[in-house]
Design an enzyme around this catalytic site. Structure first.
Site, PDB file in Angstrom:
ATOM      1  N   ASP A 125      -8.174 -12.226  -7.242  1.00  0.00           N
ATOM      2  CA  ASP A 125      -7.463 -11.457  -7.170  1.00  0.00           C
ATOM      3  C   ASP A 125      -8.114 -10.130  -7.170  1.00  0.00           C
ATOM      4  OD1 ASP A 125      -4.850  -9.731  -5.859  1.00  0.00           O
ATOM      5  OD2 ASP A 125      -4.654  -9.236  -8.190  1.00  0.00           O
ATOM      6  N   SER A 126      -7.863  -8.945  -6.247  1.00  0.00           N
ATOM      7  CA  SER A 126      -8.381  -7.342  -6.603  1.00  0.00           C
ATOM      8  C   SER A 126      -8.158  -7.084  -7.812  1.00  0.00           C
ATOM      9  CB  SER A 126      -7.845  -6.904  -5.335  1.00  0.00           C
ATOM     10  OG  SER A 126      -6.728  -6.335  -6.262  1.00  0.00           O
TER      11      SER A 126
ATOM     12  N   TYR B  70      -7.834  -3.078  -3.176  1.00  0.00           N
ATOM     13  CA  TYR B  70      -8.834  -3.807  -2.397  1.00  0.00           C
ATOM     14  C   TYR B  70      -7.646  -3.041  -0.953  1.00  0.00           C
ATOM     15  CZ  TYR B  70     -11.701  -7.600  -3.905  1.00  0.00           C
ATOM     16  OH  TYR B  70     -12.905  -7.937  -4.934  1.00  0.00           O
ATOM     17  N   GLY B  71      -6.301  -3.510  -0.715  1.00  0.00           N
ATOM     18  CA  GLY B  71      -5.963  -2.692   0.323  1.00  0.00           C
ATOM     19  C   GLY B  71      -6.314  -2.457   1.486  1.00  0.00           C
TER      20      GLY B  71
ATOM     21  N   CYS C 242      -4.564 -13.276  -3.908  1.00  0.00           N
ATOM     22  CA  CYS C 242      -3.737 -12.020  -2.977  1.00  0.00           C
ATOM     23  C   CYS C 242      -3.885 -12.686  -1.781  1.00  0.00           C
ATOM     24  CB  CYS C 242      -5.371 -11.435  -3.062  1.00  0.00           C
ATOM     25  SG  CYS C 242      -6.106  -9.745  -2.375  1.00  0.00           S
ATOM     26  N   ASN C 243      -2.891 -11.884  -0.801  1.00  0.00           N
ATOM     27  CA  ASN C 243      -2.509 -11.702   0.774  1.00  0.00           C
ATOM     28  C   ASN C 243      -3.458 -10.595   1.140  1.00  0.00           C
ATOM     29  OD1 ASN C 243       0.872 -12.300   0.790  1.00  0.00           O
ATOM     30  ND2 ASN C 243       0.010 -11.520  -1.164  1.00  0.00           N
ATOM     31  N   THR C 244      -4.079 -10.047   0.274  1.00  0.00           N
ATOM     32  CA  THR C 244      -4.962  -8.848   1.335  1.00  0.00           C
ATOM     33  C   THR C 244      -6.735  -9.975   1.740  1.00  0.00           C
ATOM     34  OG1 THR C 244      -4.343  -7.323  -0.009  1.00  0.00           O
ATOM     35  CG2 THR C 244      -5.959  -6.782   1.535  1.00  0.00           C
TER      36      THR C 244
ATOM     37  N   GLU D 266      -2.073  -1.768 -11.829  1.00  0.00           N
ATOM     38  CA  GLU D 266      -2.835  -1.766 -12.225  1.00  0.00           C
ATOM     39  C   GLU D 266      -2.675  -1.102 -13.478  1.00  0.00           C
ATOM     40  OE1 GLU D 266      -6.084  -3.845 -12.073  1.00  0.00           O
ATOM     41  OE2 GLU D 266      -5.150  -4.519 -10.594  1.00  0.00           O
TER      42      GLU D 266
ATOM     43  N   CYS E  34       2.833  -8.343  -1.401  1.00  0.00           N
ATOM     44  CA  CYS E  34       1.471  -8.862  -2.519  1.00  0.00           C
ATOM     45  C   CYS E  34       1.327  -9.015  -3.840  1.00  0.00           C
ATOM     46  CB  CYS E  34       1.169  -7.117  -2.718  1.00  0.00           C
ATOM     47  SG  CYS E  34       0.175  -6.181  -3.798  1.00  0.00           S
TER      48      CYS E  34
ATOM     49  N   HIS F 137       0.338  -8.190  -6.696  1.00  0.00           N
ATOM     50  CA  HIS F 137       1.416  -7.369  -7.588  1.00  0.00           C
ATOM     51  C   HIS F 137       2.441  -6.441  -7.436  1.00  0.00           C
ATOM     52  CE1 HIS F 137      -3.075  -6.248  -7.559  1.00  0.00           C
ATOM     53  NE2 HIS F 137      -3.293  -5.435  -9.070  1.00  0.00           N
TER      54      HIS F 137
HETATM   55  N1  DGL Z   1      -2.982  -7.905  -5.268  1.00  0.00           N
HETATM   56  C1  DGL Z   1      -3.404  -7.815  -3.987  1.00  0.00           C
HETATM   57  C2  DGL Z   1      -2.513  -8.290  -2.519  1.00  0.00           C
HETATM   58  O1  DGL Z   1      -1.571  -9.330  -2.955  1.00  0.00           O
HETATM   59  C3  DGL Z   1      -4.458  -6.841  -3.724  1.00  0.00           C
HETATM   60  C4  DGL Z   1      -4.154  -5.171  -3.480  1.00  0.00           C
HETATM   61  C5  DGL Z   1      -5.432  -4.447  -3.373  1.00  0.00           C
HETATM   62  O2  DGL Z   1      -5.985  -4.239  -4.626  1.00  0.00           O
HETATM   63  O3  DGL Z   1      -4.565  -4.009  -2.713  1.00  0.00           O
HETATM   64  O4  DGL Z   1      -2.313  -8.196  -1.155  1.00  0.00           O
END
Ligand code: DGL
Length: 264
Positions: A10-11, A42-43, A73-75, A152, A183, A185
């Site tokens: 994950d990010s 990351y988004g 991580c979805n992104t 975070e 996401c 998070h």
């Molecule tokens: N947890 C992440 C997701 O599911 C990434 C969040 C991010 O870093 O922007 O997309």
């Protein structure tokens, strides 16, 4: 049987929501986790950068001899899962398909909301996957770029967080009966999100849904960890501060863990 660990990426700390569910549903499996908190979120980043970072995380996990990789991580799933899964010899799972199927199962009105990072929403992947399975579904997507930095920094219940969540979700209020937390998070903010959306809205945790798929694949390939191998040695790695990661992780997972800082 395969006693090697499962790798999660994950990010940052978001993928821990998937790990917590794994530990609940499949407590005999061993975890290797890498969170790139130094470069989160990351988004808002360009796709090419997310692709490069995700490859680094994958290559790190491969050095740990994992038997399967989970994009928690979805992104990263939206940008590069298809490409990476085709190139690896081990199973690679993403969180989006399981979330899409669960949303279809949950909705009664056919109106589904999806919240995610700017990249996940821009990719339009949830709408595409949901409508590919069930064309009559209406999907409204909303980017919530302020949520990940709050998680975070371990601001899970502060009044600032409550205000941000309330304001961010207003465009979806009263419009959907199911909301995909697109996401990993976001489940850390679940009580606040539920409170804002109201008790009638069903929240879908795409990460938790993906653990069912992990279980199916372990069975299909016959690579479950042997149950008599009780000694589990979960390992967590972060590109930022091990102390801050451990603080969030230990309170979320409810156990002490070892966290190591790594440079990628
Ligand atoms: N947890 C992440 C997701 O599911 C990434 C969040 C991010 O870093 O922007 O997309």
């Amino acid at each position: 049987m395969d006693n090697r660990p499962i790798g999660f990426l994950d990010s940052g700390v978001g993928g821990l929501t998937v790990v917590r569910e794994l530990m609940r549903q499949l407590p005999h499996e061993e975890v290797i986790y890498i969170g790139d908190s130094a470069r989160a979120p990351y988004g808002p980043r360009p796709a090419e950068q997310i692709r490069a970072y995700t490859w680094q995380l994958v290559n790190f996990l491969l050095t740990k001899d994992v038997k399967m990789i989970v994009f928690a991580c979805n992104t990263a799933t939206a940008v590069v899962w298809e490409e990476i899964k085709e190139q690896l010899a081990i199973p690679v799972l993403g969180v989006i398909l399981p979330g899409a199927s669960a949303a279809i199962k949950s909705t009664a009105s056919g109106r589904i909301g999806v919240i995610g990072t700017p990249m996940t929403v821009k990719s339009d992947i949830y709408r595409q996957k949901i409508q590919a399975l069930s064309p009559d579904m209406q999907v409204e997507s909303l980017a919530c770029p302020k949520f990940v930095p709050l998680v975070e920094s371990n601001e899970l219940t502060s009044s600032v967080t409550k205000k941000v969540v309330y304001e961010s979700l207003q465009p979806l209020a009263g419009r959907v009966d199911t909301l995909v937390l697109g996401c990993t998070h976001y489940p850390l903010l679940r009580p606040i999100i539920q409170n804002v959306m109201g008790p009638q809205v069903k929240l879908i945790d795409s990460g938790a849904e993906c653990v069912r798929d992990i279980s199916v694949l372990l069975n299909y390939f016959e690579i479950n960890r042997s149950r008599d191998k009780q000694e589990l040695n979960h390992r967590f790695y972060t590109t930022a501060s091990a102390k801050s990661f451990a603080e969030i992780a230990e309170s979320w997972l409810g156990k002490e863990i070892t966290v190591e800082h790594v440079r990628l």
